[in-house]
Design an enzyme around this catalytic site. Structure first.
Site, PDB file in Angstrom:
ATOM      1  N   SER A  44       2.579   4.850   1.031  1.00 35.38           N
ATOM      2  CA  SER A  44       3.139   5.370   2.276  1.00 35.38           C
ATOM      3  C   SER A  44       2.011   6.081   3.028  1.00 35.38           C
ATOM      4  O   SER A  44       1.257   6.858   2.433  1.00 35.38           O
ATOM      5  CB  SER A  44       4.260   6.368   1.934  1.00 35.38           C
ATOM      6  OG  SER A  44       4.795   6.916   3.115  1.00 35.38           O
ATOM      7  N   GLY A  45       1.876   5.769   4.307  1.00 30.65           N
ATOM      8  CA  GLY A  45       0.821   6.388   5.109  1.00 30.65           C
ATOM      9  C   GLY A  45      -0.504   5.649   5.059  1.00 30.65           C
ATOM     10  O   GLY A  45      -1.461   6.038   5.732  1.00 30.65           O
ATOM     11  N   SER A  46      -0.557   4.566   4.304  1.00 23.03           N
ATOM     12  CA  SER A  46      -1.833   3.832   4.208  1.00 23.03           C
ATOM     13  C   SER A  46      -2.131   3.070   5.508  1.00 23.03           C
ATOM     14  O   SER A  46      -3.288   2.757   5.796  1.00 23.03           O
ATOM     15  CB  SER A  46      -1.818   2.864   3.019  1.00 23.03           C
ATOM     16  OG  SER A  46      -0.756   1.937   3.140  1.00 23.03           O
ATOM     17  N   SER A  51       5.954  -1.920  -1.982  1.00 25.51           N
ATOM     18  CA  SER A  51       5.977  -2.863  -3.122  1.00 25.51           C
ATOM     19  C   SER A  51       5.003  -2.407  -4.217  1.00 25.51           C
ATOM     20  O   SER A  51       3.994  -3.054  -4.458  1.00 25.51           O
ATOM     21  CB  SER A  51       5.682  -4.296  -2.663  1.00 25.51           C
ATOM     22  OG  SER A  51       4.683  -4.385  -1.679  1.00 25.51           O
ATOM     23  N   GLY A  66       0.844  -1.197   0.000  1.00 19.92           N
ATOM     24  CA  GLY A  66       0.000   0.000   0.000  1.00 19.92           C
ATOM     25  C   GLY A  66       0.875   1.241   0.000  1.00 19.92           C
ATOM     26  O   GLY A  66       2.086   1.179   0.229  1.00 19.92           O
ATOM     27  N   LYS A  78       0.342   0.416   6.727  1.00 14.87           N
ATOM     28  CA  LYS A  78       1.025  -0.885   6.714  1.00 14.87           C
ATOM     29  C   LYS A  78       1.733  -1.167   8.041  1.00 14.87           C
ATOM     30  O   LYS A  78       1.533  -2.217   8.646  1.00 14.87           O
ATOM     31  CB  LYS A  78       2.056  -0.953   5.564  1.00 14.87           C
ATOM     32  CG  LYS A  78       1.481  -0.773   4.186  1.00 14.87           C
ATOM     33  CD  LYS A  78       2.549  -0.868   3.110  1.00 14.87           C
ATOM     34  CE  LYS A  78       3.665   0.142   3.216  1.00 14.87           C
ATOM     35  NZ  LYS A  78       3.240   1.563   3.089  1.00 14.87           N
TER      36      LYS A  78
HETATM   37  N1  LIG Z   1      10.904   7.865  -2.741  1.00 18.45           N
HETATM   38  C1  LIG Z   1      10.254   7.211  -1.788  1.00 18.45           C
HETATM   39  N2  LIG Z   1       9.091   6.578  -2.086  1.00 18.45           N
HETATM   40  C2  LIG Z   1       8.439   5.903  -1.112  1.00 18.45           C
HETATM   41  N3  LIG Z   1       8.869   5.801   0.185  1.00 18.45           N
HETATM   42  C3  LIG Z   1      10.024   6.414   0.515  1.00 18.45           C
HETATM   43  C4  LIG Z   1      10.750   7.141  -0.454  1.00 18.45           C
HETATM   44  N4  LIG Z   1      11.853   7.642   0.155  1.00 18.45           N
HETATM   45  C5  LIG Z   1      11.822   7.247   1.432  1.00 18.45           C
HETATM   46  N5  LIG Z   1      10.723   6.498   1.659  1.00 18.45           N
HETATM   47  C6  LIG Z   1      10.466   5.826   2.949  1.00 18.45           C
HETATM   48  O1  LIG Z   1      10.731   4.442   2.683  1.00 18.45           O
HETATM   49  C7  LIG Z   1       9.647   3.630   3.068  1.00 18.45           C
HETATM   50  C8  LIG Z   1       9.262   2.641   1.952  1.00 18.45           C
HETATM   51  O2  LIG Z   1      10.196   1.622   1.850  1.00 18.45           O
HETATM   52  P1  LIG Z   1       9.792   0.256   1.134  1.00 18.45           P
HETATM   53  O3  LIG Z   1      10.985  -0.622   1.259  1.00 18.45           O
HETATM   54  O4  LIG Z   1       8.515  -0.237   1.691  1.00 18.45           O
HETATM   55  O5  LIG Z   1       9.573   0.724  -0.379  1.00 18.45           O
HETATM   56  S1  LIG Z   1       9.463  -0.192  -1.674  1.00 18.45           S
HETATM   57  O6  LIG Z   1       8.627  -1.360  -1.345  1.00 18.45           O
HETATM   58  O7  LIG Z   1      10.803  -0.601  -2.063  1.00 18.45           O
HETATM   59  O8  LIG Z   1       8.832   0.651  -2.698  1.00 18.45           O
HETATM   60  C9  LIG Z   1       8.469   4.543   3.301  1.00 18.45           C
HETATM   61  O9  LIG Z   1       7.831   4.004   4.446  1.00 18.45           O
HETATM   62  P2  LIG Z   1       6.258   3.849   4.591  1.00 18.45           P
HETATM   63  O10 LIG Z   1       5.772   5.251   4.755  1.00 18.45           O
HETATM   64  O11 LIG Z   1       6.115   3.028   5.833  1.00 18.45           O
HETATM   65  O12 LIG Z   1       5.674   3.174   3.391  1.00 18.45           O
HETATM   66  C10 LIG Z   1       9.087   5.918   3.523  1.00 18.45           C
HETATM   67  O13 LIG Z   1       9.236   6.157   4.892  1.00 18.45           O
HETATM   68  N1  LIG Z   2      -7.592   2.560  10.122  1.00 16.59           N
HETATM   69  C1  LIG Z   2      -6.287   2.854  10.202  1.00 16.59           C
HETATM   70  N2  LIG Z   2      -5.386   1.892  10.025  1.00 16.59           N
HETATM   71  C2  LIG Z   2      -4.054   2.176  10.081  1.00 16.59           C
HETATM   72  N3  LIG Z   2      -3.563   3.403  10.322  1.00 16.59           N
HETATM   73  C3  LIG Z   2      -4.436   4.405  10.517  1.00 16.59           C
HETATM   74  C4  LIG Z   2      -5.822   4.174  10.451  1.00 16.59           C
HETATM   75  N4  LIG Z   2      -6.444   5.349  10.659  1.00 16.59           N
HETATM   76  C5  LIG Z   2      -5.482   6.258  10.848  1.00 16.59           C
HETATM   77  N5  LIG Z   2      -4.262   5.703  10.773  1.00 16.59           N
HETATM   78  C6  LIG Z   2      -3.004   6.442  10.952  1.00 16.59           C
HETATM   79  O1  LIG Z   2      -2.371   6.515   9.671  1.00 16.59           O
HETATM   80  C7  LIG Z   2      -0.953   6.492   9.833  1.00 16.59           C
HETATM   81  C8  LIG Z   2      -0.393   5.329   9.020  1.00 16.59           C
HETATM   82  O2  LIG Z   2       1.011   5.338   9.111  1.00 16.59           O
HETATM   83  P1  LIG Z   2       1.878   4.048   8.904  1.00 16.59           P
HETATM   84  O3  LIG Z   2       1.324   2.906   9.664  1.00 16.59           O
HETATM   85  O4  LIG Z   2       3.303   4.438   9.176  1.00 16.59           O
HETATM   86  O5  LIG Z   2       1.662   3.769   7.339  1.00 16.59           O
HETATM   87  P2  LIG Z   2       2.659   3.102   6.297  1.00 16.59           P
HETATM   88  O6  LIG Z   2       3.485   2.089   7.042  1.00 16.59           O
HETATM   89  O7  LIG Z   2       1.761   2.486   5.272  1.00 16.59           O
HETATM   90  O8  LIG Z   2       3.486   4.231   5.763  1.00 16.59           O
HETATM   91  C9  LIG Z   2      -0.664   6.331  11.311  1.00 16.59           C
HETATM   92  O9  LIG Z   2      -0.425   7.606  11.853  1.00 16.59           O
HETATM   93  C10 LIG Z   2      -1.981   5.751  11.856  1.00 16.59           C
HETATM   94  O10 LIG Z   2      -2.212   6.090  13.209  1.00 16.59           O
END
Ligand SMILES: Nc1ncnc2c1ncn2[C@@H]1O[C@H](COP(=O)(O)OS(=O)(=O)O)[C@@H](OP(=O)(O)O)[C@H]1O
Ligand SMILES: Nc1ncnc2c1ncn2[C@@H]1O[C@H](COP(=O)(O)OP(=O)(O)O)[C@@H](O)[C@H]1O
Length: 229
Positions: free
Chosen positions: A57-59, A129, A55, A61
């Site tokens: 970033s911020g979804s 991913s 999903g 996971k």
């Molecule tokens: N360019 C760019 N695009 C997306 N994300 C970025 C990037 N640069 C740094 N980050 C940080 O790296 C986390 C994602 O790493 P992943 O290993 O899950 O990425 S991937 O599956 O290889 O696409 C991602 O974490 P999540 O927010 O938890 O998804 C970010 O914190």
């Molecule tokens: N239903 C939900 N499930 C997961 N996270 C949620 C939800 N609602 C709000 N959030 C918030 O969204 C943010 C998700 O961040 P994070 O877990 O780091 O996402 P990712 O790993 O996909 O980047 C967190 O601050 C979390 O508290």
């Protein structure tokens, strides 16, 4: 010219189009363990499986991965989270966010996930991913019953509103290149096993749904039936 062709060939072998990686040496031998996966699963009293969370970033996971790990721990189910941010601090610290590096990131995590499944554990892999082909590559590393693709669904607008690490703001300012959803593509999974819509479910409801799905798919079966393959 020859050097350029050699470099291109080397890259295409390393990362592949569709081709599988081969060991670099012919002089290596596979050794079987004295304990097989079935023994480990029977000892653990549960099956093993890879749960692949994909999903934006911020979804949600990481939030859901660690909450699920906690919920499984409470049920005496052994699991371990592999989280993108964390893995990029160590094992994959040499990789960036180009399509090639993301592919290598996902390939290595697929291989590590296989080790966890062989060790009789649940592995929860939480990685953006973004590329369907890379996810397919991982899926093909496993027997179908050992792998569940879980789409952590959340619109880009909501992820950007949450922006838990301030990365979307930086990406909009042009400070982070190849940022997924902004300047790099995310392929929405076509046929995920499970969809968790974090815009409409609470964290608690999401975990309840995941546990229910694992239960109904018989991942917690006990006794002689705990290991089906
Ligand atoms: N360019 C760019 N695009 C997306 N994300 C970025 C990037 N640069 C740094 N980050 C940080 O790296 C986390 C994602 O790493 P992943 O290993 O899950 O990425 S991937 O599956 O290889 O696409 C991602 O974490 P999540 O927010 O938890 O998804 C970010 O914190
Ligand atoms: N239903 C939900 N499930 C997961 N996270 C949620 C939800 N609602 C709000 N959030 C918030 O969204 C943010 C998700 O961040 P994070 O877990 O780091 O996402 P990712 O790993 O996909 O980047 C967190 O601050 C979390 O508290």
């Amino acid at each position: 010219m020859i050097q350029i062709v050699a470099l291109i060939l080397k890259k295409s072998i390393r990362y592949g189009g569709d081709e599988q990686l081969e060991p670099k040496s012919n002089h290596i031998t596979w050794h079987d363990s004295n304990i097989n996966r079935k023994d480990r699963c029977i000892s653990n009293q549960h099956r093993s499986c890879a749960l692949w969370l994909t999903g934006l970033s911020g979804s949600g996971k990481s939030t859901l991965a660690f909450a699920l790990e906690k919920a499984l721990f409470a049920r005496k189910v052994s699991s371990y989270v592999l989280d993108g941010d964390n893995i990029r601090h160590g094992l994959n610290q040499d990789l960036g966010f180009s399509p090639e590096d993301r592919k290598e990131n996902i390939r290595r995590i697929g291989e590590v996930s296989k080790l966890f499944v062989d060790a009789g554990l649940f592995v929860i892999a939480a990685f953006i991913s973004p590329n369907e082909k890379d996810r397919e590559m991982v899926r093909e590393m496993f027997e179908p019953e050992d792998f569940l693709e879980i789409y952590i669904k959340c619109s880009l607008e909501e992820c950007e509103r949450r922006d838990p690490k301030g990365l979307y703001r930086k990406a909009r300012e042009g400070k982070i290149p190849n940022f997924t959803g902004i300047s790099a593509q995310y392929d929405v999974p076509a046929h995920p096993h499970i969809v968790i819509d974090t815009e409409h479910l609470t964290i608690e409801a999401s975990i309840a749904l995941l546990l229910e799905q694992l239960e109904s798919r018989h991942y917690f079966m006990e006794g002689n039936a705990i290991y089906s393959p």
